[in-house]
Design an enzyme around this catalytic site. Structure first.
Site, PDB file in Angstrom:
ATOM      1  N   GLY A  92     -54.878 -15.276  52.549  1.00 23.73           N
ATOM      2  CA  GLY A  92     -55.322 -15.771  51.253  1.00 23.73           C
ATOM      3  C   GLY A  92     -55.565 -14.638  50.283  1.00 23.73           C
ATOM      4  N   GLN A 148     -58.782 -10.403  42.828  1.00 24.09           N
ATOM      5  CA  GLN A 148     -58.467  -9.301  43.745  1.00 24.09           C
ATOM      6  C   GLN A 148     -57.322  -8.440  43.219  1.00 24.09           C
ATOM      7  OE1 GLN A 148     -58.361 -11.980  47.423  1.00 24.09           O
ATOM      8  NE2 GLN A 148     -59.063 -10.025  48.245  1.00 24.09           N
ATOM      9  N   CYS A 151     -61.288  -9.706  54.665  1.00 25.09           N
ATOM     10  CA  CYS A 151     -60.813  -9.821  53.293  1.00 25.09           C
ATOM     11  C   CYS A 151     -59.946  -8.609  52.977  1.00 25.09           C
ATOM     12  CB  CYS A 151     -62.024  -9.849  52.362  1.00 25.09           C
ATOM     13  SG  CYS A 151     -61.607  -9.927  50.621  1.00 25.09           S
ATOM     14  N   LEU A 152     -58.840  -8.824  52.283  1.00 22.17           N
ATOM     15  CA  LEU A 152     -57.962  -7.698  51.945  1.00 22.17           C
ATOM     16  C   LEU A 152     -58.669  -6.687  51.043  1.00 22.17           C
ATOM     17  CD1 LEU A 152     -54.572  -9.561  51.361  1.00 22.17           C
ATOM     18  CD2 LEU A 152     -55.270  -8.220  53.358  1.00 22.17           C
ATOM     19  N   HIS A 189     -63.366 -19.174  51.143  1.00 17.39           N
ATOM     20  CA  HIS A 189     -63.386 -17.731  50.887  1.00 17.39           C
ATOM     21  C   HIS A 189     -62.716 -17.398  49.546  1.00 17.39           C
ATOM     22  CE1 HIS A 189     -62.896 -13.425  52.404  1.00 17.39           C
ATOM     23  NE2 HIS A 189     -62.064 -13.460  51.381  1.00 17.39           N
ATOM     24  N   GLU A 190     -61.551 -17.989  49.307  1.00 16.92           N
ATOM     25  CA  GLU A 190     -60.815 -17.666  48.071  1.00 16.92           C
ATOM     26  C   GLU A 190     -61.519 -18.250  46.848  1.00 16.92           C
ATOM     27  OE1 GLU A 190     -58.808 -15.371  48.454  1.00 16.92           O
ATOM     28  OE2 GLU A 190     -58.578 -15.616  50.608  1.00 16.92           O
ATOM     29  N   HIS A 216     -64.256 -16.107  45.750  1.00 13.48           N
ATOM     30  CA  HIS A 216     -63.797 -14.949  44.962  1.00 13.48           C
ATOM     31  C   HIS A 216     -63.791 -15.271  43.465  1.00 13.48           C
ATOM     32  CE1 HIS A 216     -62.595 -11.673  47.579  1.00 13.48           C
ATOM     33  NE2 HIS A 216     -61.860 -12.448  48.350  1.00 13.48           N
TER      34      HIS A 216
END
Ligand code: NI
Length: 167
Positions: free
Chosen positions: A46, A51, A95-96, A137-138, A141
């Site tokens: 995701g 991000q 998370c990236l 999670h997304e 963000h």
């Protein structure tokens, strides 16, 4: 398509509230295409627009709950909202933007999301397990929330090596 740079946890852009998408134009499509490219390069599940430095309410999630032999596919969510959730799961999340670190986060086991697609059409989509975790999670963000502020604790090196986490 082009890969975009991913902001890391030190960068303030990651903690800002994102504004709704109002123009479903070529620029949005380019953003979503670039995000897909970036996500596949990074092997993530995701990615949210903030991000990659765009403070707009858009994210993508890889649906991994597919029947054997079928391809996983990306779900594009523009202006998403969680409209239903149930159950609970407790597990490791990463998370990236926080490379190499994982923490234990409690999330619903099932969520239903209402969103718009890249052309502005409304739709609903359901997710279970990892997909539900990923939706939450997304969407976090988009409100400037990174999982590290929600996790009960980060995993230790030893736990990461073992790959097993017990509650
Ligand atoms: Ni993330």
């Amino acid at each position: 398509m082009a890969r975009r740079n991913i902001l890391t946890k030190e960068q303030p852009g990651l903690y800002k509230h994102c504004r709704p998408v109002t123009d479903f134009n070529a620029r949005l499509h380019q953003l979503l295409d670039d995000m897909a490219d970036t996500l596949s390069t990074e092997n993530g599940v995701g990615l949210a627009a903030p991000q990659v430095g765009v403070l707009r309410r858009a994210c993508i999630v890889l649906e991994t709950n597919v029947p054997e032999g079928e391809e996983e596919y990306l779900i594009e969510l523009v202006n998403p909202e969680i409209v239903e959730s149930s159950g609970e799961q407790y597990g490791a999340e990463g998370c990236l933007s926080v490379p190499g670190e994982y923490g234990l986060v409690r999330r619903p086991m099932f969520v239903k999301v209402r969103a718009q697609d890249r052309n502005g059409e409304f739709f609903e989509v359901e997710g279970e397990g990892l997909t539900a975790r990923c939706f939450c999670h997304e969407i976090d963000h988009l409100d400037g929330i990174v999982f590290t502020s929600k996790c009960e604790r980060m995993l230790t090196e030893e736990e990461l090596e073992k790959g097993v986490v017990e509650e």
